[in-house]
Design an enzyme around this catalytic site. Structure first.
Site, short mmCIF file in Angstrom:
data_model
loop_
_atom_site.label_atom_id
_atom_site.label_comp_id
_atom_site.label_asym_id
_atom_site.label_seq_id
_atom_site.Cartn_x
_atom_site.Cartn_y
_atom_site.Cartn_z
N SER A 134 -12.96 -5.68 1.89
CA SER A 134 -14.01 -5.16 1.00
C SER A 134 -15.39 -5.69 1.37
CB SER A 134 -13.69 -5.49 -0.47
OG SER A 134 -12.51 -4.85 -0.88
N PRO A 135 -15.75 -5.64 2.67
CA PRO A 135 -17.07 -6.15 3.06
C PRO A 135 -18.22 -5.27 2.59
CG PRO A 135 -16.03 -5.07 4.92
CD PRO A 135 -15.00 -5.10 3.82
N LEU A 136 -17.90 -4.10 2.02
CA LEU A 136 -18.91 -3.21 1.45
C LEU A 136 -18.86 -3.21 -0.07
CD1 LEU A 136 -18.54 -0.28 3.99
CD2 LEU A 136 -20.46 -1.87 3.80
N GLY A 137 -18.27 -4.27 -0.64
CA GLY A 137 -18.21 -4.36 -2.10
C GLY A 137 -17.46 -3.23 -2.75
N ARG A 138 -16.37 -2.79 -2.10
CA ARG A 138 -15.57 -1.63 -2.54
C ARG A 138 -16.41 -0.36 -2.61
NH1 ARG A 138 -10.59 -3.51 -3.68
NH2 ARG A 138 -10.43 -5.69 -4.33
N GLY A 139 -17.39 -0.28 -1.71
CA GLY A 139 -18.19 0.93 -1.57
C GLY A 139 -19.54 0.89 -2.22
N HIS B 235 0.27 -12.08 1.44
CA HIS B 235 -0.78 -11.30 0.77
C HIS B 235 -1.39 -12.05 -0.40
CE1 HIS B 235 -1.89 -6.80 -0.04
NE2 HIS B 235 -2.94 -7.58 -0.08
N TYR C 70 0.84 -1.19 0.00
CA TYR C 70 0.00 0.00 0.00
C TYR C 70 0.88 1.24 0.00
CZ TYR C 70 -3.61 -3.32 1.57
OH TYR C 70 -4.46 -4.39 1.70
#
Length: 327
Positions: free
Chosen positions: A205-210, A126, A59
């Protein structure tokens, strides 16, 4: 807002807040970032009871570990710190995966220096290096535990077969993989495998990348490359996925919560061995995410979400190039 503690798997002694904080976006992954805002967000997370922080050497690269290290200075003993190695870019910027034992040893020393700590609590590979037997990589990671540089080992996006091979070399505490209402492919084989072995799940990404937050202004910020990088945000697939997200938003409105909170509550409801790490660089979104811990879902709620977004309904691949995913 009340965050409970969860233990990552039955075979582990690693206890974390039920919601962690993914720090990748603080390195400019989804648009311009500001270090001061990132540090303030991390400090606010600690104040809200978040104890689980996730970064990686890629990152930035490297800059996110430095930022997280600065933010946690003086508060190291209050948190569980996770980082990752193995995703590398060559001199021309081309990505590749490196799981060689020699690189494992180099990578941890560099990460510890950037973070300004003497150990990390959870160290992930990773991505699996398909050119190096995973037993060799995990053997080198186990040496880091013996040396006191690492407390627990993890894998990210690994297949069930490689999880078993790795766990036979040294206990694996956690698997980090993408998991949400929009991404459920691990449910068939991988989730049963890690539960059999007593390994916890850390969904990224539990929010589907937003997309599950109800927001649609993706790409409006300089540097936000979601529309270019991810097939699910492109063309007909994007339109179909927005329609699915709108169904989640309708259910959230009926329940009186934000769409993202409903989506995170669904992930939390998948088991006490699940600790998602929604990422953000803004305090307002952090506070909204943490509020998901107070959302109680009934069986009727879960059934409605299953009907709104059935497994496999989402259109498009997760990445333009799925080759690094070990399946």
């Amino acid at each position: 807002m009340t965050l409970k503690q969860r233990t990552l798997g039955s075979a582990s002694s690693l206890t974390v807040s039920e919601l962690g904080l993914g720090c990748m976006s603080m390195a400019g992954a989804y648009g311009v970032s500001d270090d001061a805002d990132g540090i303030a967000t991390i400090h606010r997370a600690i104040d809200l009871g978040v104890t689980f922080f996730d970064t990686a050497d890629i990152y930035g690269p490297h800059t996110n570990e430095q930022l997280v290290g600065r933010a946690l200075a003086g508060r190291r003993d209050d948190v569980v710190l996770a980082t990752k190695f193995g995703n590398v870019r060559d001199a021309d910027g081309k990505p590749y995966v490196d799981g060689r034992p020699a690189y494992v040893r180099e990578a941890i020393d560099a990460s510890l220096q950037r973070l300004g700590v003497d150990h990390v609590d959870l160290y992930y590979q990773h991505r699996v290096d398909k050119t190096v037997p995973i037993e060799e990589t995990v053997g080198a990671m186990a040496e880091l535990v013996q040396a006191g540089k690492v407390r627990h080992l993890g894998l990210s996006e690994a297949s069930a077969a490689n999880i078993r091979k790795a766990h036979a070399v040294h206990p694996i505490t956690a698997l980090q993989s993408e998991y949400s209402l929009f991404t459920r492919d691990i449910e068939d084989e991988i989730l049963p495998t890690i539960r059999e072995l007593g390994i916890g799940l850390v969904p990224y990404s539990p929010l589907g990348r937003g997309i599950l937050t109800g927001k649609t202004d993706f790409g409006s910020q300089d540097g936000d490359g979601r529309l270019q990088r991810f097939p699910r945000f492109q063309g007909d697939a994007f339109e179909a996925n927005l329609a699915l997200a709108a169904k989640v938003e309708e259910l959230a409105q009926a329940k009186g919560v934000a769409p993202g909170q409903l989506a995170l509550a669904w992930v939390l409801a998948q088991g006490d061995d699940v600790a998602p790490i929604p990422g953000t660089k803004r305090i307002a979104y952090l506070e909204e995410n943490v509020g998901a811990a107070d959302v109680e879902l009934t069986q009727e709620d879960l059934d409605a979400l299953e009907k709104a977004v059935p497994a496999g309904a989402v259109q498009g691949d997760r990445y333009a190039d799925m080759a690094p995913i070990d399946r």
